[in-house]
Design a protein around this motif. Sequence first.
Motif: not given
Length: 295
Positions: A141-143, A133-136, A120-122, A223-224
Motif C-alpha cells: 500500500t505504501f509503495y 499477510m497484513r505486513d505485506r 522486498l515483494f518477490d 516497526l513492521i
Amino acid sequence: MMNEIDDFINYLLADKGYSKLTAKEYRSALQSLQIFYRSLDNQLTWYTLDADVVRQWMAREMARGENARTISKQLSGVRSFYKYMRRVGRMDHSPVTAVKSPKIHPKLPSFLRNSEVNQLFDDIDYPSGYEGMRDRTILLTFYHTGIRLAELIGLDVENIDLNQRELKVTGKRNKQRIVPFSAELANAFRAYLPVRQAYVSTDAGALFFNRRKLRIDRRRVGLIVKHYLSLVTTQRKKSPHVLRHTFASAMLNNGADLEAIKELLGHESVATTEVYTHTTFADLKKQYKLAHPRA
C-alpha cells in the motif's frame, strides 16, 4: 485565567483541522519559548516580548544541537500562534514578522532501488496467517500509493474501491483525495480482506489491526516497515516515508508529470514535490561519474 497556548491549540484542532502531531509540536515550541523568555525576565509575556528575544531563543536551540529544519518548524509554530492572536483581536502586531527562518540545506529523500523493491515483494517469505499477510499488504500500500503513515493508519475497509482500483485517503487538515492503485495491490487487497474479516469477525471498520485486534498504530507500522526494509537494504533510514519517497521517485523516473505526483502525494505546493527532481539529478550525476571515462 487565560491560557493563550491552550486556546491556540484548541483552535488548531477544532477549527483548522490540524493533526494532533502538528499541534503537539507547536505546543512544545511555544512552551520552550515561554520558558526561555521567562528565564530572561519574569515580567515578559506573549504581549511584550520582541524579535530579539525570539532570535536569542532560536540561537539557544541551535547551540543545544537542534538543526535548522527543526528550528524553522518551531518558528512556524510561533508565527501561527501570533497570527491567531491577531485574528482573535488579542494583539495588533506580531513580534516575529521580522524574524527570518534559518537557512535549510535541501535534504535528499532516501528511497529503495528497483532491485531492492523486487526483493522486498518477490523474494521475502512473509509469515503465514493474518500478520504476515497484513505486513505485506501494508508495504504494498505504501509503495503503490505513496500515502503517509498517518493516512495508512486511518484507512477503513470502505475507503477501498476494488472495481475502480481507487483509495480514498484523508490527509493533512482532513483533506480527502482519491489515489489510484495497481492490479498488484488490488490482488493483495482481495487476498487480505477475507483473512482480515476472519481475524476480527467484521467486514467494516479499520483496514489494519494489531495483535489486540485494535486499529494498528504508528509505532507498530514503523516497526513492521523497519524490519522488512532491513532485509533488503543497508541504508540508514528505514521508515514508512522511505516507501513514500520510493513511490514518488519511481513515478518521476518513469515519466509522470510533477503536478500529477503532487496531487497523488497530497502536497500543498509543487515546490515540495520538486525535491524528487533533485534526487533524480543526484542519481544521474552518480551514474555519470561511474560511466564517463574522464569524469
